[in-house]
Design an enzyme around this catalytic site. Structure first.
Site, mmCIF file in Angstrom:
data_model
loop_
_atom_site.group_PDB
_atom_site.id
_atom_site.type_symbol
_atom_site.label_atom_id
_atom_site.label_comp_id
_atom_site.label_asym_id
_atom_site.label_seq_id
_atom_site.Cartn_x
_atom_site.Cartn_y
_atom_site.Cartn_z
ATOM 1 C CB THR A 138 -0.911 -0.002 1.235
ATOM 2 O OG1 THR A 138 -1.738 -1.163 1.179
ATOM 3 C CG2 THR A 138 -1.797 1.224 1.302
ATOM 4 C CD GLU A 416 -4.339 -8.995 3.995
ATOM 5 O OE1 GLU A 416 -3.630 -8.787 4.991
ATOM 6 O OE2 GLU A 416 -3.911 -8.849 2.836
HETATM 7 C C1 LIG Z 1 -8.670 -12.411 16.399
HETATM 8 C C2 LIG Z 1 -8.108 -11.679 15.231
HETATM 9 C C3 LIG Z 1 -7.765 -10.294 15.605
HETATM 10 C C4 LIG Z 1 -7.327 -9.392 14.734
HETATM 11 C C5 LIG Z 1 -7.150 -9.566 13.271
HETATM 12 C C6 LIG Z 1 -6.102 -10.518 12.910
HETATM 13 C C7 LIG Z 1 -5.317 -10.339 11.891
HETATM 14 C C8 LIG Z 1 -5.293 -9.161 11.016
HETATM 15 C C9 LIG Z 1 -4.761 -9.569 9.675
HETATM 16 C C10 LIG Z 1 -4.272 -8.717 8.792
HETATM 17 C C11 LIG Z 1 -4.139 -7.268 9.083
HETATM 18 C C12 LIG Z 1 -2.723 -6.856 8.988
HETATM 19 C C13 LIG Z 1 -2.209 -6.372 7.859
HETATM 20 C C14 LIG Z 1 -3.016 -6.035 6.669
HETATM 21 C C15 LIG Z 1 -2.163 -6.228 5.451
HETATM 22 C C16 LIG Z 1 -2.711 -5.571 4.241
HETATM 23 O O1 LIG Z 1 -3.700 -4.877 4.259
HETATM 24 S S1 LIG Z 1 -1.823 -5.975 2.845
HETATM 25 C C17 LIG Z 1 -2.544 -4.996 1.572
HETATM 26 C C18 LIG Z 1 -3.943 -5.461 1.224
HETATM 27 N N1 LIG Z 1 -4.315 -4.829 0.007
HETATM 28 C C19 LIG Z 1 -5.308 -5.283 -0.756
HETATM 29 O O2 LIG Z 1 -6.031 -6.208 -0.432
HETATM 30 C C20 LIG Z 1 -5.455 -4.600 -2.100
HETATM 31 C C21 LIG Z 1 -6.830 -4.808 -2.672
HETATM 32 N N2 LIG Z 1 -6.790 -4.669 -4.124
HETATM 33 C C22 LIG Z 1 -6.640 -5.766 -4.935
HETATM 34 O O3 LIG Z 1 -6.530 -6.897 -4.504
HETATM 35 C C23 LIG Z 1 -6.661 -5.509 -6.427
HETATM 36 O O4 LIG Z 1 -6.315 -4.176 -6.689
HETATM 37 C C24 LIG Z 1 -8.060 -5.796 -7.039
HETATM 38 C C25 LIG Z 1 -8.350 -7.261 -6.923
HETATM 39 C C26 LIG Z 1 -9.115 -4.984 -6.336
HETATM 40 C C27 LIG Z 1 -8.026 -5.384 -8.494
HETATM 41 O O5 LIG Z 1 -6.839 -5.896 -9.022
HETATM 42 P P1 LIG Z 1 -6.545 -5.657 -10.554
HETATM 43 O O6 LIG Z 1 -5.161 -6.150 -10.832
HETATM 44 O O7 LIG Z 1 -6.886 -4.269 -10.891
HETATM 45 O O8 LIG Z 1 -7.529 -6.692 -11.215
HETATM 46 P P2 LIG Z 1 -8.772 -6.373 -12.136
HETATM 47 O O9 LIG Z 1 -8.327 -5.626 -13.337
HETATM 48 O O10 LIG Z 1 -9.896 -5.799 -11.301
HETATM 49 O O11 LIG Z 1 -9.149 -7.870 -12.597
HETATM 50 C C28 LIG Z 1 -9.630 -8.696 -11.624
HETATM 51 C C29 LIG Z 1 -9.210 -10.067 -12.147
HETATM 52 O O12 LIG Z 1 -8.131 -10.458 -11.338
HETATM 53 C C30 LIG Z 1 -8.531 -11.570 -10.556
HETATM 54 N N3 LIG Z 1 -7.967 -11.420 -9.220
HETATM 55 C C31 LIG Z 1 -7.900 -10.282 -8.488
HETATM 56 N N4 LIG Z 1 -7.321 -10.532 -7.297
HETATM 57 C C32 LIG Z 1 -7.006 -11.847 -7.291
HETATM 58 C C33 LIG Z 1 -6.388 -12.704 -6.328
HETATM 59 N N5 LIG Z 1 -6.019 -12.252 -5.112
HETATM 60 N N6 LIG Z 1 -6.221 -14.005 -6.662
HETATM 61 C C34 LIG Z 1 -6.621 -14.452 -7.879
HETATM 62 N N7 LIG Z 1 -7.233 -13.709 -8.853
HETATM 63 C C35 LIG Z 1 -7.412 -12.407 -8.529
HETATM 64 C C36 LIG Z 1 -10.037 -11.487 -10.516
HETATM 65 O O13 LIG Z 1 -10.609 -12.753 -10.240
HETATM 66 C C37 LIG Z 1 -10.352 -11.037 -11.916
HETATM 67 O O14 LIG Z 1 -10.213 -12.122 -12.777
HETATM 68 P P3 LIG Z 1 -11.008 -12.105 -14.178
HETATM 69 O O15 LIG Z 1 -10.846 -13.518 -14.696
HETATM 70 O O16 LIG Z 1 -12.417 -11.735 -13.847
HETATM 71 O O17 LIG Z 1 -10.338 -11.068 -15.033
HETATM 72 C C1 LIG Z 2 -4.660 -1.673 10.422
HETATM 73 C C2 LIG Z 2 -4.177 -1.676 9.003
HETATM 74 C C3 LIG Z 2 -3.071 -2.437 8.671
HETATM 75 C C4 LIG Z 2 -2.585 -2.443 7.369
HETATM 76 N N1 LIG Z 2 -1.454 -3.163 7.077
HETATM 77 C C5 LIG Z 2 -0.973 -3.134 5.808
HETATM 78 C C6 LIG Z 2 0.217 -3.860 5.489
HETATM 79 O O1 LIG Z 2 0.813 -4.490 6.356
HETATM 80 N N2 LIG Z 2 0.693 -3.805 4.221
HETATM 81 C C7 LIG Z 2 0.042 -3.094 3.234
HETATM 82 O O2 LIG Z 2 0.505 -3.092 2.093
HETATM 83 N N3 LIG Z 2 -1.114 -2.413 3.505
HETATM 84 C C8 LIG Z 2 -1.618 -2.424 4.761
HETATM 85 N N4 LIG Z 2 -2.777 -1.732 5.050
HETATM 86 C C9 LIG Z 2 -3.416 -0.920 4.001
HETATM 87 C C10 LIG Z 2 -4.713 -1.544 3.535
HETATM 88 O O3 LIG Z 2 -4.466 -2.736 2.867
HETATM 89 C C11 LIG Z 2 -5.434 -0.543 2.624
HETATM 90 O O4 LIG Z 2 -5.803 0.557 3.413
HETATM 91 C C12 LIG Z 2 -6.670 -1.186 2.019
HETATM 92 O O5 LIG Z 2 -6.271 -2.067 1.003
HETATM 93 C C13 LIG Z 2 -7.661 -0.150 1.453
HETATM 94 O O6 LIG Z 2 -7.040 0.626 0.473
HETATM 95 P P1 LIG Z 2 -7.138 2.231 0.571
HETATM 96 O O7 LIG Z 2 -6.688 2.625 1.919
HETATM 97 O O8 LIG Z 2 -6.462 2.779 -0.627
HETATM 98 O O9 LIG Z 2 -8.680 2.555 0.472
HETATM 99 P P2 LIG Z 2 -9.450 3.124 -0.812
HETATM 100 O O10 LIG Z 2 -9.495 2.086 -1.856
HETATM 101 O O11 LIG Z 2 -8.897 4.456 -1.143
HETATM 102 O O12 LIG Z 2 -10.924 3.236 -0.195
HETATM 103 C C14 LIG Z 2 -11.577 4.488 -0.044
HETATM 104 C C15 LIG Z 2 -13.008 4.325 -0.532
HETATM 105 O O13 LIG Z 2 -12.988 4.135 -1.947
HETATM 106 C C16 LIG Z 2 -13.843 3.054 -2.293
HETATM 107 N N5 LIG Z 2 -13.355 2.396 -3.509
HETATM 108 C C17 LIG Z 2 -12.067 2.198 -3.865
HETATM 109 N N6 LIG Z 2 -11.994 1.514 -5.029
HETATM 110 C C18 LIG Z 2 -13.271 1.270 -5.404
HETATM 111 C C19 LIG Z 2 -13.864 0.584 -6.507
HETATM 112 N N7 LIG Z 2 -13.125 0.016 -7.486
HETATM 113 N N8 LIG Z 2 -15.216 0.505 -6.549
HETATM 114 C C20 LIG Z 2 -15.972 1.045 -5.564
HETATM 115 N N9 LIG Z 2 -15.475 1.727 -4.510
HETATM 116 C C21 LIG Z 2 -14.141 1.828 -4.438
HETATM 117 C C22 LIG Z 2 -13.748 2.112 -1.114
HETATM 118 O O14 LIG Z 2 -14.890 1.257 -1.057
HETATM 119 C C23 LIG Z 2 -13.714 3.094 0.059
HETATM 120 O O15 LIG Z 2 -15.036 3.407 0.437
HETATM 121 C C24 LIG Z 2 -3.262 -1.689 6.360
HETATM 122 C C25 LIG Z 2 -4.383 -0.933 6.690
HETATM 123 C C26 LIG Z 2 -4.849 -0.914 8.005
HETATM 124 C C27 LIG Z 2 -6.059 -0.085 8.357
#
Ligand SMILES: CC/C=C\C/C=C\C/C=C\C/C=C\CCC(=O)SCCNC(=O)CCNC(=O)[C@H](O)C(C)(C)COP(=O)(O)OP(=O)(O)OC[C@H]1O[C@@H](n2cnc3c(N)ncnc32)[C@H](O)[C@@H]1OP(=O)(O)O
Ligand SMILES: Cc1cc2nc3c(=O)[nH]c(=O)nc-3n(C[C@H](O)[C@H](O)[C@H](O)COP(=O)(O)OP(=O)(O)OC[C@H]3O[C@@H](n4cnc5c(N)ncnc54)[C@H](O)[C@@H]3O)c2cc1C
Length: 649
Positions: A138, A416
């Site tokens: 991110t 996530e």
């Molecule tokens: C008791 C417990 C207490 C507490 C909690 C415990 C634990 C906490 C755990 C975790 C918290 C700590 C850290 C957090 C860490 C993070 O947040 S890491 C960062 C997370 N970030 C994201 O998740 C980013 C989200 N965005 C995306 O994944 C992608 O941008 C998207 C999927 C939204 C879009 O990707 P694009 O490349 O633009 O793809 P697209 O053009 O939309 O096409 C979609 C096609 O791709 C396939 N696809 C997308 N993602 C995946 C995947 N992961 N695996 C497989 N395929 C994927 C999708 O299916 C589409 O396929 P088509 O065939 O339709 O084209």
């Molecule tokens: C506690 C915590 C721990 C984290 N740890 C990590 C980490 O370890 N590593 C890491 O890489 N990241 C980490 N992150 C970041 C996290 O993965 C991102 O914040 C998350 O993926 C959301 O992305 P964003 O912040 O850009 O939100 P945005 O996507 O900017 O969301 C803002 C608004 O836009 C809307 N929006 C965005 N795209 C679309 C769309 N295509 N269609 C409709 N609405 C849309 C969303 O629904 C939302 O309402 C962490 C975040 C938190 C809060």
């Protein structure tokens, strides 16, 4: 033991131990979990009684002390980071430790996306904690839209190095856990450039701090992003890279090669680590909601307030409104427990296929995991708040135990994968399967059959006690939403809108459709799981009542959908509501015993309201006396108070 809780336990109609073992998987699993917990809870380093009386820096420092204790324990007991035992230990601390991302994302990314040679080099260093890494994807400007990430990794053919650079302020890495002060390495998501062409997001191992003195390396600007709602133990950080050079071998190349670029068979394989966490979060949602339900139910059995009949001040758990708030939370926690089991089974199956080189199932896994992650985290966040509010004023105190886990869990709607985005991703897969029903996976098999209008032949409250009719109700509701939305999409494109604009124009309906699909899946999986489990008839009677409550409550909560589908009518909705009241009455006698079966140790809950013995008021008073303000009878700031008291208005 507080008398009311004793009485509640004596009234139970089933064997609590049987349900504990069922939810743990077996008696051996229960024993192992309790053994692991005891290693933690008997260690004073894991104390949290003064959690809200210490500073953020002290909280972070405590987090490192706990990390050291946990690591030493794992070494002594030979517990590997990728083991179920470690996962149990980790959840038992119920807080994210600073090295958390090292374990759940840094190591798994190398394991999943590194070549055999890269794994041989990096995994021993990471598993022995010779290096500590995070998952830095991110950025300040982008978290969701990965293809829009700006960090660049440009291949320099002459030196066989990548130059990793943050070209703009919005390209700074922002949020990665442990990035601020803890980690000395990171897996960095960056746009790969080679021979002037961009090949999209790939993963690169970058060293950030010296292994000698932990100081940032040249070209690295790094730090903590500041206080947040929760995750206070975690130094979520920022990182700016100024043309940092790394060896060619530091790009994770299991699925792609940089030099003379060879693309991955499926570019989304790079997204695999996120999928694995989304899968875990489904079970986590159950744990969090079960913990909140335990606190609220036990407290509601002890808390006496006002009167139903003159002269009788009952436990608030006798109020039907309190039961209507809390019993569905118990049911949801159990429903998500079985959904989490399902998700792990599917994940393990797909992972073994991926390691055999078959990547086709990753789209299905993404489609299912993204939807269930969003649905279960959204629902459980709302459910924890219902439990907290059901505890009145004391629910608002840190002594209740709610805030400690709730403040971390709130983030699950965002981390996530932001939930709306995850729902839409899952919907993308759902509508693909709707358009090509033969390709639909088992979880969407109902899309394969012709959509024929069905009437719900429910005539009495007893009819809403049948798993099959309830599953059909949720199926018809989902089908109704999906087919009407598909028609809307078709009309929009028919009248000239392009697919992407049509998708956006219909996205609210699409959201309703995928939520209805997820709800259907949870109900069906819950009831089928119970059917497959062996249990005594007294326990089955209790589990059936709870499952029926989950389904009937879901129909009542979304009555409009069921009526709109034409599958149910107003009279049948009233039968459902009558059934809910009957089930609340039936579950009341076992409510405390059911949450006892979640088997949370008091040292896990850390709650004056939810302790096993129900001794609420003495615990609240003991906790209040810990307040720093009570160190002296008259606080040192009295000098200001005195001036206020003496001042003339
Ligand atoms: C008791 C417990 C207490 C507490 C909690 C415990 C634990 C906490 C755990 C975790 C918290 C700590 C850290 C957090 C860490 C993070 O947040 S890491 C960062 C997370 N970030 C994201 O998740 C980013 C989200 N965005 C995306 O994944 C992608 O941008 C998207 C999927 C939204 C879009 O990707 P694009 O490349 O633009 O793809 P697209 O053009 O939309 O096409 C979609 C096609 O791709 C396939 N696809 C997308 N993602 C995946 C995947 N992961 N695996 C497989 N395929 C994927 C999708 O299916 C589409 O396929 P088509 O065939 O339709 O084209
Ligand atoms: C506690 C915590 C721990 C984290 N740890 C990590 C980490 O370890 N590593 C890491 O890489 N990241 C980490 N992150 C970041 C996290 O993965 C991102 O914040 C998350 O993926 C959301 O992305 P964003 O912040 O850009 O939100 P945005 O996507 O900017 O969301 C803002 C608004 O836009 C809307 N929006 C965005 N795209 C679309 C769309 N295509 N269609 C409709 N609405 C849309 C969303 O629904 C939302 O309402 C962490 C975040 C938190 C809060």
């Amino acid at each position: 033991m507080d008398a009311p809780l004793l009485k509640e336990r004596e009234r139970a109609t089933f064997n609590v131990t049987e349900l504990i073992h069922l939810l743990n998987g077996s008696e051996e699993e229960t024993k192992r979990r309790k053994e692991l917990e005891s290693w933690l809870y008997n260690n004073p380093v894991f104390r949290q009684d003064d959690r809200y009386q210490i500073s953020r820096e002290e909280v972070y420092e405590r987090g490192l002390q706990k990390t050291r204790e946990l690591v030493n324990l794992c070494r002594r007991k030979n517990i590997k980071f990728d083991s179920l035992d470690f996962a149990r230990l980790n959840i038992s601390t119920l807080e994210e430790l600073p090295f958390f991302l090292h374990v759940i994302m840094f190591i798994p990314t190398i394991r999943g996306q590194g070549t055999e040679e890269q794994k041989r080099k990096w995994l021993p260093l990471a598993e022995d904690l010779k290096i500590l890494g995070t998952y830095a994807q991110t950025e300040l400007g982008h978290g969701t839209f990965l293809r829009g990430l700006e960090t660049k990794a440009t291949y320099d053919v002459s030196s066989r190095e990548f130059i990793v650079n943050s070209p703009t302020i919005t390209s700074m890495k922002w949020w990665p856990g442990g990035l601020g002060k803890t980690c000395n390495y990171a897996v960095i998501a960056a746009q790969l450039y080679t021979k002037g062409k961009c090949y999209g997001i790939h993963m690169f191992i970058v060293q950030l701090r010296s292994l000698e003195d932990h100081k940032p390396l040249p070209g690295v600007t790094i730090g903590d992003i500041g206080n947040k709602y929760g995750f206070h133990t975690v130094d979520n950080g920022f990182l700016r890279l100024d043309n940092v050079r790394i060896p060619y071998e530091n790009m994770l190349m299991r699925y792609a090669k940089a030099c003379d670029y060879i693309p991955p068979v499926n570019p989304k394989i790079n997204y695999g680590t996120m999928t694995s966490i989304r899968v875990d979060l489904v079970k986590d949602a159950s744990v969090i909601l079960a913990a909140a339900s335990t606190i609220a139910i036990r407290y509601s059995a002890v808390r006496h307030q006002t009167e139903i009949r003159p002269g009788e001040e009952p436990p608030v758990l006798d109020y039907i409104t309190q039961q209507f708030k809390l019993f569905p939370q118990i049911a949801t926690a159990i429903a998500f427990h079985f959904a989490g089991d399902y998700m792990h089974r599917i994940y393990d199956k797909v992972q073994s296929e991926i390691f055999d080189g078959h990547l086709s199932a990753i789209t299905e896994l993404h489609g299912i995991s993204a939807g269930l992650k969003a649905f279960t985290t959204d629902t459980s966040i709302a459910g924890v708040e219902i439990c907290r509010r059901a505890c009145g004023g004391h629910g608002y105190s840190n002594a209740s135990g709610f805030q400690r886990f709730y403040e971390n869990w709130l983030g699950s709607a965002t981390y996530e994968g932001e939930n709306t985005v995850m729902y839409l991703q899952a919907a993308r897969y759902l509508f693909k399967c709707y358009d090509n029903p033969k390709e639909a996976p088992e979880t969407m098999s109902y899309l394969r059959y012709p959509q024929n209008k069905m009437e719900w032949n429910v005539k009495s409250a007893d009819d809403v006690s049948n798993y099959a009719t309830l599953i059909t109700a949720f199926e018809q509701r989902a089908l109704s939403k999906i087919s009407s939305t598909a028609k809307k999409l078709k009309n929009l494109t028919h009248y000239g809108m392009n697919r992407n604009d049509a998708w956006n124009a219909a996205s609210v309906d699409i959201l309703h459709s995928i939520k209805a699909h997820c709800h259907y899946f949870i109900v069906k999986n819950y009831m089928q799981s119970l059917n497959h489990l062996k249990m005594s008839s007294p326990l089955r009677q209790v589990m059936t009542a709870v499952a029926l409550l989950y389904a009937n409550y879901g129909i009542d909560e979304h009555a409009g959908d069921f009526l709109e589908s034409g599958f149910m009518n107003g009279k049948q909705i009233n039968l459902v509501r009558a059934k809910i009241l009957q089930l609340l009455k039936e579950i009341r006698v076992n409510a405390v015993a059911i949450v006892d079966s979640f088997d949370f140790d008091d040292r896990f809950l850390r709650s004056a309201l939810g302790a096993y013995d129900g001794n609420v008021y003495n615990r609240l008073f003991k906790w209040a006396k810990l307040s720093p303000l009570n160190k002296t009878e008259v606080h040192s700031s009295y000098k200001y108070l005195r001036r206020i008291l003496q001042s003339k208005l």
